[in-house]
Motif scaffolding. Structure first.
Motif, PDB file in Angstrom:
ATOM      1  N   ASN A  81       0.830  -1.188   0.000  1.00  0.00           N
ATOM      2  CA  ASN A  81       0.000   0.000   0.000  1.00  0.00           C
ATOM      3  C   ASN A  81       0.874   1.250   0.000  1.00  0.00           C
ATOM      4  OD1 ASN A  81      -2.219   1.723   0.285  1.00  0.00           O
ATOM      5  ND2 ASN A  81      -3.280   0.331   1.663  1.00  0.00           N
ATOM      6  N   GLY A  82       1.103   1.876   1.168  1.00  0.00           N
ATOM      7  CA  GLY A  82       1.982   3.033   1.206  1.00  0.00           C
ATOM      8  C   GLY A  82       3.391   2.679   0.760  1.00  0.00           C
ATOM      9  N   LEU A  83       4.065   3.619   0.084  1.00  0.00           N
ATOM     10  CA  LEU A  83       5.374   3.356  -0.511  1.00  0.00           C
ATOM     11  C   LEU A  83       6.266   4.575  -0.310  1.00  0.00           C
ATOM     12  CD1 LEU A  83       7.166   1.550  -2.437  1.00  0.00           C
ATOM     13  CD2 LEU A  83       6.110   2.792  -4.333  1.00  0.00           C
ATOM     14  N   ALA A  84       7.524   4.338   0.045  1.00  0.00           N
ATOM     15  CA  ALA A  84       8.486   5.427   0.196  1.00  0.00           C
ATOM     16  C   ALA A  84       9.853   4.959  -0.265  1.00  0.00           C
ATOM     17  CB  ALA A  84       8.553   5.904   1.642  1.00  0.00           C
ATOM     18  N   LEU A  85      10.648   5.916  -0.728  1.00  0.00           N
ATOM     19  CA  LEU A  85      11.990   5.645  -1.227  1.00  0.00           C
ATOM     20  C   LEU A  85      13.017   6.324  -0.335  1.00  0.00           C
ATOM     21  CD1 LEU A  85      14.112   4.801  -3.384  1.00  0.00           C
ATOM     22  CD2 LEU A  85      13.505   6.895  -4.628  1.00  0.00           C
ATOM     23  N   ASP A  86      13.970   5.545   0.158  1.00  0.00           N
ATOM     24  CA  ASP A  86      15.133   6.087   0.847  1.00  0.00           C
ATOM     25  C   ASP A  86      16.279   6.067  -0.163  1.00  0.00           C
ATOM     26  OD1 ASP A  86      17.356   6.650   2.393  1.00  0.00           O
ATOM     27  OD2 ASP A  86      16.727   5.426   4.091  1.00  0.00           O
ATOM     28  N   GLY A 122      -4.445  -3.402   7.826  1.00  0.00           N
ATOM     29  CA  GLY A 122      -3.563  -2.966   8.889  1.00  0.00           C
ATOM     30  C   GLY A 122      -2.651  -1.858   8.411  1.00  0.00           C
ATOM     31  N   ALA A 123      -1.337  -2.150   8.342  1.00  0.00           N
ATOM     32  CA  ALA A 123      -0.356  -1.151   7.909  1.00  0.00           C
ATOM     33  C   ALA A 123      -0.782  -0.545   6.577  1.00  0.00           C
ATOM     34  CB  ALA A 123       1.011  -1.814   7.777  1.00  0.00           C
ATOM     35  N   ASN A 124      -0.745   0.780   6.490  1.00  0.00           N
ATOM     36  CA  ASN A 124      -1.314   1.436   5.312  1.00  0.00           C
ATOM     37  C   ASN A 124      -0.367   2.494   4.758  1.00  0.00           C
ATOM     38  OD1 ASN A 124      -2.909   2.881   3.472  1.00  0.00           O
ATOM     39  ND2 ASN A 124      -4.789   2.425   4.594  1.00  0.00           N
ATOM     40  N   GLY A 125      -0.419   3.719   5.293  1.00  0.00           N
ATOM     41  CA  GLY A 125       0.479   4.759   4.819  1.00  0.00           C
ATOM     42  C   GLY A 125       1.896   4.546   5.323  1.00  0.00           C
ATOM     43  N   LEU A 126       2.891   5.076   4.603  1.00  0.00           N
ATOM     44  CA  LEU A 126       4.289   4.886   4.999  1.00  0.00           C
ATOM     45  C   LEU A 126       5.123   6.063   4.510  1.00  0.00           C
ATOM     46  CD1 LEU A 126       6.370   1.651   4.949  1.00  0.00           C
ATOM     47  CD2 LEU A 126       7.278   3.700   3.842  1.00  0.00           C
ATOM     48  N   LYS A 127       5.992   6.559   5.413  1.00  0.00           N
ATOM     49  CA  LYS A 127       6.937   7.607   5.057  1.00  0.00           C
ATOM     50  C   LYS A 127       8.284   7.300   5.718  1.00  0.00           C
ATOM     51  CE  LYS A 127       4.197  10.481   2.797  1.00  0.00           C
ATOM     52  NZ  LYS A 127       3.074   9.528   2.622  1.00  0.00           N
ATOM     53  N   VAL A 128       9.383   7.678   5.061  1.00  0.00           N
ATOM     54  CA  VAL A 128      10.712   7.645   5.670  1.00  0.00           C
ATOM     55  C   VAL A 128      11.009   9.057   6.151  1.00  0.00           C
ATOM     56  CG1 VAL A 128      13.168   7.255   5.283  1.00  0.00           C
ATOM     57  CG2 VAL A 128      11.487   5.744   4.212  1.00  0.00           C
ATOM     58  N   HIS A 129      11.323   9.178   7.449  1.00  0.00           N
ATOM     59  CA  HIS A 129      11.478  10.511   8.036  1.00  0.00           C
ATOM     60  C   HIS A 129      12.442  10.454   9.211  1.00  0.00           C
ATOM     61  CE1 HIS A 129      10.336  14.449   9.678  1.00  0.00           C
ATOM     62  NE2 HIS A 129      10.131  13.861  10.844  1.00  0.00           N
ATOM     63  N   ILE A 173      15.330   3.047  11.824  1.00  0.00           N
ATOM     64  CA  ILE A 173      16.181   2.339  10.870  1.00  0.00           C
ATOM     65  C   ILE A 173      17.551   2.186  11.519  1.00  0.00           C
ATOM     66  CG2 ILE A 173      17.257   2.399   8.592  1.00  0.00           C
ATOM     67  CD1 ILE A 173      14.940   4.178   7.686  1.00  0.00           C
ATOM     68  N   GLY A 174      17.987   0.956  11.703  1.00  0.00           N
ATOM     69  CA  GLY A 174      19.224   0.687  12.411  1.00  0.00           C
ATOM     70  C   GLY A 174      20.457   1.032  11.594  1.00  0.00           C
ATOM     71  N   PRO A 175      21.592   1.147  12.269  1.00  0.00           N
ATOM     72  CA  PRO A 175      22.852   1.432  11.575  1.00  0.00           C
ATOM     73  C   PRO A 175      23.376   0.189  10.873  1.00  0.00           C
ATOM     74  CG  PRO A 175      23.251   1.094  13.904  1.00  0.00           C
ATOM     75  CD  PRO A 175      21.762   1.021  13.725  1.00  0.00           C
ATOM     76  N   ASP A 196      22.866  -3.531   6.986  1.00  0.00           N
ATOM     77  CA  ASP A 196      21.560  -4.171   6.860  1.00  0.00           C
ATOM     78  C   ASP A 196      20.409  -3.246   7.257  1.00  0.00           C
ATOM     79  OD1 ASP A 196      22.146  -4.063   9.539  1.00  0.00           O
ATOM     80  OD2 ASP A 196      21.585  -6.149   9.962  1.00  0.00           O
ATOM     81  N   HIS A 197      20.698  -2.134   7.950  1.00  0.00           N
ATOM     82  CA  HIS A 197      19.672  -1.165   8.341  1.00  0.00           C
ATOM     83  C   HIS A 197      18.456  -1.872   8.946  1.00  0.00           C
ATOM     84  CE1 HIS A 197      21.945   2.024   6.451  1.00  0.00           C
ATOM     85  NE2 HIS A 197      21.997   1.335   5.327  1.00  0.00           N
ATOM     86  N   ALA A 198      18.702  -2.724   9.902  1.00  0.00           N
ATOM     87  CA  ALA A 198      17.635  -3.525  10.512  1.00  0.00           C
ATOM     88  C   ALA A 198      16.615  -2.633  11.213  1.00  0.00           C
ATOM     89  CB  ALA A 198      18.234  -4.508  11.521  1.00  0.00           C
ATOM     90  N   ALA A 199      15.393  -3.127  11.280  1.00  0.00           N
ATOM     91  CA  ALA A 199      14.312  -2.397  11.933  1.00  0.00           C
ATOM     92  C   ALA A 199      14.475  -2.430  13.445  1.00  0.00           C
ATOM     93  CB  ALA A 199      12.971  -2.993  11.547  1.00  0.00           C
ATOM     94  N   GLY A 200      14.281  -1.288  14.084  1.00  0.00           N
ATOM     95  CA  GLY A 200      14.263  -1.222  15.533  1.00  0.00           C
ATOM     96  C   GLY A 200      12.875  -1.560  16.057  1.00  0.00           C
TER      97      GLY A 200
END
Length: 347
Positions: A170-175, A219-226, A245-247, A250-254
């Motif tokens: 659904n929601g999409l963002a680019l880092d 469930g999860a819908n909108g998404l932004k990288v911020h 976003i972890g260091p 691999d930038h693992a999820a916190g």
């Protein structure tokens, strides 16, 4: 809550002949299950106006779209000149809308015979833009075409992300710094990551906070990288979430943090500036909600301003853009793009 009347384009509406029922994809809105089930999400009382609150003024509709043609304005990404790149959900199109309302169709995603999804047929959802003008679009089909599609500036359209058939990206963002696309899966309660080079996605974040509920399958819908994190809305739970976003490579999820609650049927959202103040689209309530960093919130736009089931928000310079898809409006649906003036806070 009583069951909503059937939409005139719904295949079970009495006006639809058997032939037209078969030829039209169901345009049941993504959140119709909530109304049918009578889901009542708790609303957090709005806090008093704060000195740092941005103001939203002069709302006006700049473009009306064709509901009968499936031009339900679903998601939005902005061009440097302030034009809006919009996904038309059931038309499976990407359009560019100027600030004067002029609309150009940039691409149409391929038809997928026999597509069956949570909303009936195939649907175009999230969109993100790279600095070079490349657009990335989510397509939900219930088949192998489900995933992320890339539209290059020269018009080349191709699938680069291959998702499970039962996924609802659904929601999409680019880092761009990391060369990673993130998307929120409304059905599987997952945030997926995908390198811009494409391939199969990785389940970057999962957990109860991202899951749909028994009453509402979105469930999860909108998404932004911020600011070093992925922010996600959960429509079923009425929450706004932050995932660091972890260091490292691999930038693992916190751990998932809940930043706001009581956002009834929240869809997409956008940040107003460099801080954590958010403008959120509440699709069923026909509201644009200002959410403060402490989680309190207040309404800044309503249906009286022209909202008709708002789905997504974007902020550019001193303007706020709000898409309306008119999914639930069975009387006089008006999918549209609304612009307003915003004076940003400094939080």
């Amino acid at each position: 809550m009583a069951r909503l009347p059937l939409h005139p384009l719904h295949p079970l509406h009495p006006r639809q002949s058997p032939q037209s029922r078969q030829s039209r994809q169901s345009r049941i809105p993504r959140l119709a299950a909530a109304a049918a089930a009578g889901t009542a999400l708790t609303v957090l009382a709005a806090g008093p106006a704060a000195a740092g609150d941005p103001t939203v003024t002069n709302p006006h509709i700049v473009a009306h779209f064709d509901f009968a043609a499936g031009q339900n304005a679903e998601n939005i990404a902005l061009e440097p000149d302030g034009s809006a790149d919009i996904t038309f959900a059931f038309a499976h199109q990407v359009a560019r809308v100027g600030q004067d309302g002029g609309t150009e169709i940039l691409a149409t995603l391929p038809e997928v015979p026999g597509a069956v999804t949570l909303v009936g047929g195939a649907i175009a959802t999230g969109i993100a833009r790279a600095h070079d003008g490349t657009l990335y679009v989510n397509y939900v089909t219930g088949k192998r075409e489900t995933g992320i599609w890339r539209l290059s500036p020269d018009g080349d359209l191709r699938q680069i992300g291959f998702f499970p058939a039962n996924a609802v990206p659904n929601g999409l963002a680019l880092d761009e710094e990391c060369g990673t696309l993130y998307t929120a899966d409304s059905a599987l309660g997952t945030v997926w990551s995908l390198p811009v080079t494409g391939g199969e996605p990785t389940a970057w974040a999962t957990g109860d906070a991202l899951e749909p509920t028994a009453e509402l399958p979105f469930g999860a819908n909108g998404l932004k990288v911020h600011d070093g994190a992925v922010w996600v809305s959960n429509s079923a739970r009425g929450t706004l979430l932050r995932i660091p976003i972890g260091p490292g490579p691999d930038h693992a999820a916190g751990p998932v943090e809940t930043r706001a609650t009581g956002l009834t049927a929240i869809d997409d959202f956008a940040f107003t500036g460099h801080g954590d103040t958010v403008l959120a689209a509440l699709i069923q309530a026909n509201k644009l909600e200002l959410v403060r960093p402490d989680g309190t919130h207040k309404t800044v736009l309503t249906d009286k301003d022209g909202l008709d089931n708002p789905t997504s928000v974007a902020v550019h310079a001193k303007k706020v853009y709000v898409n309306s898809a008119a999914y639930f409006n069975t009387l006089d649906p008006d999918p549209n793009l609304l612009l307003a003036r915003i004076s940003k806070n400094k939080l």
